[in-house]
Design a protein around this motif. Sequence first.
Motif, PDB file in Angstrom:
ATOM      1  N   LEU A   1      24.007  39.633  34.805  1.00  0.00           N
ATOM      2  CA  LEU A   1      25.316  40.152  35.227  1.00  0.00           C
ATOM      3  C   LEU A   1      26.215  39.043  35.757  1.00  0.00           C
ATOM      4  O   LEU A   1      27.426  39.058  35.517  1.00  0.00           O
ATOM      5  CB  LEU A   1      25.149  41.237  36.293  1.00  0.00           C
ATOM      6  N   VAL A   2      25.641  38.072  36.473  1.00  0.00           N
ATOM      7  CA  VAL A   2      26.457  36.945  36.960  1.00  0.00           C
ATOM      8  C   VAL A   2      27.063  36.203  35.774  1.00  0.00           C
ATOM      9  O   VAL A   2      28.268  35.899  35.760  1.00  0.00           O
ATOM     10  CB  VAL A   2      25.627  35.997  37.841  1.00  0.00           C
ATOM     11  N   ASN A   3      26.242  35.895  34.774  1.00  0.00           N
ATOM     12  CA  ASN A   3      26.769  35.197  33.602  1.00  0.00           C
ATOM     13  C   ASN A   3      27.822  36.034  32.880  1.00  0.00           C
ATOM     14  O   ASN A   3      28.811  35.496  32.373  1.00  0.00           O
ATOM     15  CB  ASN A   3      25.639  34.820  32.651  1.00  0.00           C
ATOM     16  N   HIS A   4      27.623  37.351  32.840  1.00  0.00           N
ATOM     17  CA  HIS A   4      28.636  38.229  32.246  1.00  0.00           C
ATOM     18  C   HIS A   4      29.964  38.103  33.002  1.00  0.00           C
ATOM     19  O   HIS A   4      31.036  38.013  32.379  1.00  0.00           O
ATOM     20  CB  HIS A   4      28.140  39.675  32.282  1.00  0.00           C
ATOM     21  N   CYS A   5      29.905  38.065  34.311  1.00  0.00           N
ATOM     22  CA  CYS A   5      31.124  37.927  35.114  1.00  0.00           C
ATOM     23  C   CYS A   5      31.819  36.599  34.826  1.00  0.00           C
ATOM     24  O   CYS A   5      33.046  36.552  34.669  1.00  0.00           O
ATOM     25  CB  CYS A   5      30.789  38.042  36.598  1.00  0.00           C
ATOM     26  N   LEU A   6      31.045  35.518  34.757  1.00  0.00           N
ATOM     27  CA  LEU A   6      31.626  34.204  34.485  1.00  0.00           C
ATOM     28  C   LEU A   6      32.209  34.143  33.071  1.00  0.00           C
ATOM     29  O   LEU A   6      33.312  33.628  32.870  1.00  0.00           O
ATOM     30  CB  LEU A   6      30.571  33.119  34.684  1.00  0.00           C
ATOM     31  N   ARG A   7      31.472  34.664  32.098  1.00  0.00           N
ATOM     32  CA  ARG A   7      32.013  34.686  30.733  1.00  0.00           C
ATOM     33  C   ARG A   7      33.288  35.519  30.671  1.00  0.00           C
ATOM     34  O   ARG A   7      34.241  35.159  29.969  1.00  0.00           O
ATOM     35  CB  ARG A   7      30.984  35.255  29.747  1.00  0.00           C
ATOM     36  N   SER A   8      33.307  36.642  31.386  1.00  0.00           N
ATOM     37  CA  SER A   8      34.495  37.498  31.361  1.00  0.00           C
ATOM     38  C   SER A   8      35.726  36.731  31.836  1.00  0.00           C
ATOM     39  O   SER A   8      36.808  36.837  31.242  1.00  0.00           O
ATOM     40  CB  SER A   8      34.270  38.751  32.211  1.00  0.00           C
ATOM     41  N   TYR A   9      35.565  35.946  32.897  1.00  0.00           N
ATOM     42  CA  TYR A   9      36.694  35.125  33.347  1.00  0.00           C
ATOM     43  C   TYR A   9      37.093  34.130  32.265  1.00  0.00           C
ATOM     44  O   TYR A   9      38.288  33.950  31.968  1.00  0.00           O
ATOM     45  CB  TYR A   9      36.387  34.382  34.649  1.00  0.00           C
ATOM     46  N   LEU A  10      36.126  33.465  31.657  1.00  0.00           N
ATOM     47  CA  LEU A  10      36.428  32.438  30.661  1.00  0.00           C
ATOM     48  C   LEU A  10      37.093  33.023  29.422  1.00  0.00           C
ATOM     49  O   LEU A  10      38.051  32.446  28.899  1.00  0.00           O
ATOM     50  CB  LEU A  10      35.157  31.677  30.291  1.00  0.00           C
ATOM     51  N   TRP A  11      36.579  34.167  28.936  1.00  0.00           N
ATOM     52  CA  TRP A  11      37.248  34.817  27.799  1.00  0.00           C
ATOM     53  C   TRP A  11      38.699  35.139  28.169  1.00  0.00           C
ATOM     54  O   TRP A  11      39.615  34.949  27.370  1.00  0.00           O
ATOM     55  CB  TRP A  11      36.555  36.112  27.389  1.00  0.00           C
ATOM     56  N   ALA A  12      38.890  35.673  29.368  1.00  0.00           N
ATOM     57  CA  ALA A  12      40.227  36.077  29.812  1.00  0.00           C
ATOM     58  C   ALA A  12      41.151  34.873  29.931  1.00  0.00           C
ATOM     59  O   ALA A  12      42.299  34.905  29.451  1.00  0.00           O
ATOM     60  CB  ALA A  12      40.129  36.812  31.150  1.00  0.00           C
ATOM     61  N   ALA A  13      40.678  33.811  30.566  1.00  0.00           N
ATOM     62  CA  ALA A  13      41.522  32.632  30.772  1.00  0.00           C
ATOM     63  C   ALA A  13      41.884  31.976  29.446  1.00  0.00           C
ATOM     64  O   ALA A  13      43.024  31.526  29.246  1.00  0.00           O
ATOM     65  CB  ALA A  13      40.811  31.644  31.689  1.00  0.00           C
TER      66      ALA A  13
ATOM     67  N   LEU B   1      43.819  41.251  30.990  1.00  0.00           N
ATOM     68  CA  LEU B   1      42.912  40.180  30.578  1.00  0.00           C
ATOM     69  C   LEU B   1      41.454  40.549  30.839  1.00  0.00           C
ATOM     70  O   LEU B   1      40.585  40.288  29.989  1.00  0.00           O
ATOM     71  CB  LEU B   1      43.273  38.882  31.302  1.00  0.00           C
ATOM     72  N   LEU B   2      41.168  41.165  31.981  1.00  0.00           N
ATOM     73  CA  LEU B   2      39.782  41.532  32.282  1.00  0.00           C
ATOM     74  C   LEU B   2      39.313  42.650  31.358  1.00  0.00           C
ATOM     75  O   LEU B   2      38.154  42.645  30.903  1.00  0.00           O
ATOM     76  CB  LEU B   2      39.639  41.935  33.750  1.00  0.00           C
ATOM     77  N   GLU B   3      40.190  43.586  31.035  1.00  0.00           N
ATOM     78  CA  GLU B   3      39.813  44.664  30.105  1.00  0.00           C
ATOM     79  C   GLU B   3      39.489  44.104  28.724  1.00  0.00           C
ATOM     80  O   GLU B   3      38.486  44.473  28.107  1.00  0.00           O
ATOM     81  CB  GLU B   3      40.950  45.694  30.041  1.00  0.00           C
ATOM     82  N   LEU B   4      40.301  43.175  28.230  1.00  0.00           N
ATOM     83  CA  LEU B   4      40.023  42.562  26.930  1.00  0.00           C
ATOM     84  C   LEU B   4      38.708  41.781  26.961  1.00  0.00           C
ATOM     85  O   LEU B   4      37.887  41.877  26.043  1.00  0.00           O
ATOM     86  CB  LEU B   4      41.152  41.611  26.539  1.00  0.00           C
ATOM     87  N   ALA B   5      38.537  40.985  28.004  1.00  0.00           N
ATOM     88  CA  ALA B   5      37.368  40.106  28.093  1.00  0.00           C
ATOM     89  C   ALA B   5      36.069  40.887  28.201  1.00  0.00           C
ATOM     90  O   ALA B   5      35.075  40.548  27.553  1.00  0.00           O
ATOM     91  CB  ALA B   5      37.528  39.170  29.292  1.00  0.00           C
ATOM     92  N   THR B   6      36.054  41.934  29.012  1.00  0.00           N
ATOM     93  CA  THR B   6      34.829  42.718  29.153  1.00  0.00           C
ATOM     94  C   THR B   6      34.562  43.527  27.890  1.00  0.00           C
ATOM     95  O   THR B   6      33.404  43.763  27.535  1.00  0.00           O
ATOM     96  CB  THR B   6      34.883  43.633  30.390  1.00  0.00           C
ATOM     97  N   GLY B   7      35.625  43.927  27.183  1.00  0.00           N
ATOM     98  CA  GLY B   7      35.437  44.608  25.906  1.00  0.00           C
ATOM     99  C   GLY B   7      34.727  43.723  24.899  1.00  0.00           C
ATOM    100  O   GLY B   7      33.857  44.176  24.149  1.00  0.00           O
ATOM    101  N   LEU B   8      35.085  42.449  24.882  1.00  0.00           N
ATOM    102  CA  LEU B   8      34.383  41.496  24.023  1.00  0.00           C
ATOM    103  C   LEU B   8      32.945  41.314  24.495  1.00  0.00           C
ATOM    104  O   LEU B   8      31.998  41.427  23.708  1.00  0.00           O
ATOM    105  CB  LEU B   8      35.098  40.139  24.037  1.00  0.00           C
TER     106      LEU B   8
END
Length: 198
Positions: A29-41, A125-132
């Motif tokens: 879950l931590v890695n998911h959170c970090l990836r979500s930020y990176l996808w969004a940014a 951005l967070l909605e798009l990133a978590t969707g991916l």
Amino acid sequence: MTASLPALPDTAACRLAREVAEQFSSPALVNHCLRSYLWAADHAARHGIAFDEELLFVAAMVHDIGLVPVFDSATVPFEEAGGAVGWVFAAGAGWPAARRRRVAEVVVAHMAPEVDVAADPEGHLLELATGLDISGRDPDAWPAGLRAAVLAEYPRLGLIGEFVACFEDQARRKPDSPAGRFSANGFAARARANPLDR
């Protein structure tokens, strides 16, 4: 050539939000959170979307904390529980009331079917990133090199099995929640077919 990752914001609040995630969430879950930020940014940079880096990072780090047993609510959807944690975190970080509300709004918005970028760029951005990252939605919207670099730096660690189990548990206990509606509409199959896991 390996793509370079967006920089993670380095403020006191961001460092503490990551510490909170690492204290209470699984490594997957931590890695998911970090990836979500990176996808969004990355998406924001390529599409010219201005956003508050610190706000988005803090929201990304706590957006699924309502799935963690110690913060799970028996009565409200997990994203609302996570938004409340975000509000409390922001209050402890000394953020003003409006900014506390914003982090809670962004966390809740990540479960919306769509978020208007003009009204809420961080939520969008967070909605798009978590969707991916969870459902594998529109992976080709991110460059292949960037996808490979993010996954190499922050591997998935069996995220989908853990996440589907959490969602199904939420759906059983809170069938009228967004997680309940997602689960009723084939969420598990979509998540298990995520091309990021290939």
